[in-house]
Enzyme design. Structure first.
Site, mmCIF file in Angstrom:
data_model
loop_
_atom_site.group_PDB
_atom_site.id
_atom_site.type_symbol
_atom_site.label_atom_id
_atom_site.label_comp_id
_atom_site.label_asym_id
_atom_site.label_seq_id
_atom_site.Cartn_x
_atom_site.Cartn_y
_atom_site.Cartn_z
ATOM 1 N N ASP A 67 0.814 -1.221 0.000
ATOM 2 C CA ASP A 67 0.000 0.000 0.000
ATOM 3 C C ASP A 67 0.846 1.269 0.000
ATOM 4 O O ASP A 67 2.064 1.223 0.178
ATOM 5 C CB ASP A 67 -0.960 -0.009 1.203
ATOM 6 C CG ASP A 67 -0.282 -0.449 2.490
ATOM 7 O OD1 ASP A 67 0.948 -0.332 2.595
ATOM 8 O OD2 ASP A 67 -0.986 -0.904 3.408
ATOM 9 N N ASN A 133 -7.256 -3.084 14.379
ATOM 10 C CA ASN A 133 -8.628 -3.403 13.988
ATOM 11 C C ASN A 133 -8.703 -4.615 13.058
ATOM 12 O O ASN A 133 -9.737 -4.894 12.486
ATOM 13 C CB ASN A 133 -9.286 -2.183 13.334
ATOM 14 C CG ASN A 133 -8.572 -1.750 12.050
ATOM 15 O OD1 ASN A 133 -7.649 -2.418 11.597
ATOM 16 N ND2 ASN A 133 -9.004 -0.637 11.473
ATOM 17 N N HIS A 135 -6.957 -4.996 10.263
ATOM 18 C CA HIS A 135 -6.711 -4.738 8.835
ATOM 19 C C HIS A 135 -5.408 -5.390 8.380
ATOM 20 O O HIS A 135 -4.491 -5.599 9.165
ATOM 21 C CB HIS A 135 -6.758 -3.237 8.501
ATOM 22 C CG HIS A 135 -5.564 -2.434 8.905
ATOM 23 N ND1 HIS A 135 -5.593 -1.066 9.019
ATOM 24 C CD2 HIS A 135 -4.277 -2.786 9.206
ATOM 25 C CE1 HIS A 135 -4.401 -0.622 9.364
ATOM 26 N NE2 HIS A 135 -3.588 -1.631 9.487
ATOM 27 N N GLU A 140 -9.413 -2.155 5.356
ATOM 28 C CA GLU A 140 -10.027 -1.828 6.638
ATOM 29 C C GLU A 140 -11.295 -2.667 6.860
ATOM 30 O O GLU A 140 -11.884 -3.170 5.894
ATOM 31 C CB GLU A 140 -10.397 -0.338 6.665
ATOM 32 C CG GLU A 140 -9.218 0.609 6.484
ATOM 33 C CD GLU A 140 -8.327 0.712 7.718
ATOM 34 O OE1 GLU A 140 -8.299 -0.218 8.540
ATOM 35 O OE2 GLU A 140 -7.637 1.738 7.850
HETATM 36 P P1 PGA Z 1 2.578 -1.580 12.533
HETATM 37 O O1 PGA Z 1 1.401 -1.536 11.463
HETATM 38 O O2 PGA Z 1 3.538 -2.629 12.056
HETATM 39 O O3 PGA Z 1 3.184 -0.219 12.476
HETATM 40 O O4 PGA Z 1 1.962 -1.911 13.846
HETATM 41 C C1 PGA Z 1 0.831 -2.715 11.038
HETATM 42 C C2 PGA Z 1 -0.371 -2.437 10.193
HETATM 43 O O5 PGA Z 1 -1.075 -1.446 10.454
HETATM 44 O O6 PGA Z 1 -0.642 -3.230 9.276
#
Ligand code: PGA
Length: 240
Positions: A67, A133, A135, A140
């Site tokens: 992304d 959450n 995702h 999302e």
């Molecule tokens: P993080 O993000 O590794 O910074 O916790 C993971 C994500 O949001 O997929």
């Protein structure tokens, strides 16, 4: 699903590095699906070290990132382009023409990215973090799963979680372009790394909960080759 628990966050992330390095070793022109965020950094550090020691070679490796924010210039240090340059691309012998991140703000840009992945032969191994959450990428929680690369409106929780990289939550872009669930599910193997107490609920729901687009990672229960690597904190609810 395979589920492995590690004593430390660092060890869980390095284990993901081991799996990526094994893939690179076994197939020199592998297609890697890569992730940004805090979680994968130790995995990239390991890959850089093994590259520097001559253990692995990126000369023929192709990469596709999950992304990117919409509306942020690729040169902006907060862009995922810049993140990848800093942590991996600028430190190994990946060829510029072999690295790909989604970009743009149109459905056509998403379809073009899907086509690039397809014409590379599909993703051999997809590295994933997970949001609080549930995702994966920027897919999302929603009413339905989205198949291909698409524009997403970031969830409030994601904006809050990512505010730590910006001066304030107000500066976090509201939109991103993300590989879809179909792209992720089409990868031959998926490696999801989860660390820290704030991921415990997402890990539990991913592995033990119902398969639902409200917890996007739960679809991985259906993936034929999915490995989840977690530290003790992120796996806390799995032990209760
Ligand atoms: P993080 O993000 O590794 O910074 O916790 C993971 C994500 O949001 O997929």
């Amino acid at each position: 699903m395979e589920f492995h628990v590690y004593e430390s966050a660092r060890a869980a992330c390095e284990a993901a590095g081991v799996l990526l390095a094994a893939q690179i070793t076994r197939k020199g022109d592998s297609v890697l699906g890569l992730a940004t965020g805090s979680t994968p950094i130790p995995a990239y550090e390991m890959l850089v070290q093994w590259y520097e020691r001559g253990v692995i070679d990126f000369d023929r490796i192709r990469t596709f990132n999950l992304d990117e924010y919409v509306g942020i210039d690729h040169k902006n240090p907060l862009s995922y382009h810049a993140f990848m340059q800093e942590h991996l691309f600028g430190k190994v012998n990946l060829r510029a023409e072999n690295v790909h991140l989604p970009s743009g703000r149109s459905a056509m840009a998403g379809a073009a990215y899907d086509e690039k992945i397809r014409s590379a032969g599909g993703i051999d191994i997809q590295l994933l973090g997970i949001g609080r959450n549930g995702h994966i990428g920027f897919n999302e929680p929603a009413e339905e799963f989205t198949y291909g690369t698409h524009i997403v409106t970031l969830a409030k929780d994601t904006i809050e979680a990512n505010a730590r990289f910006f001066r304030s939550a107000d500066e976090v872009p509201r939109q991103a372009i993300s590989m879809g669930i179909g792209n992720i599910m089409a990868a031959k193997c998926v490696v999801l790394v989860a660390t820290g107490e704030n991921k415990a609920e997402a890990v539990y729901n991913t592995i033990r909960g119902p398969i639902t687009p409200h917890v996007p990672a739960s679809i991985l229960q259906l993936h034929p080759c999915c490995v989840i690597l977690a530290d003790r904190e992120a796996s806390r609810l799995m032990r209760e």
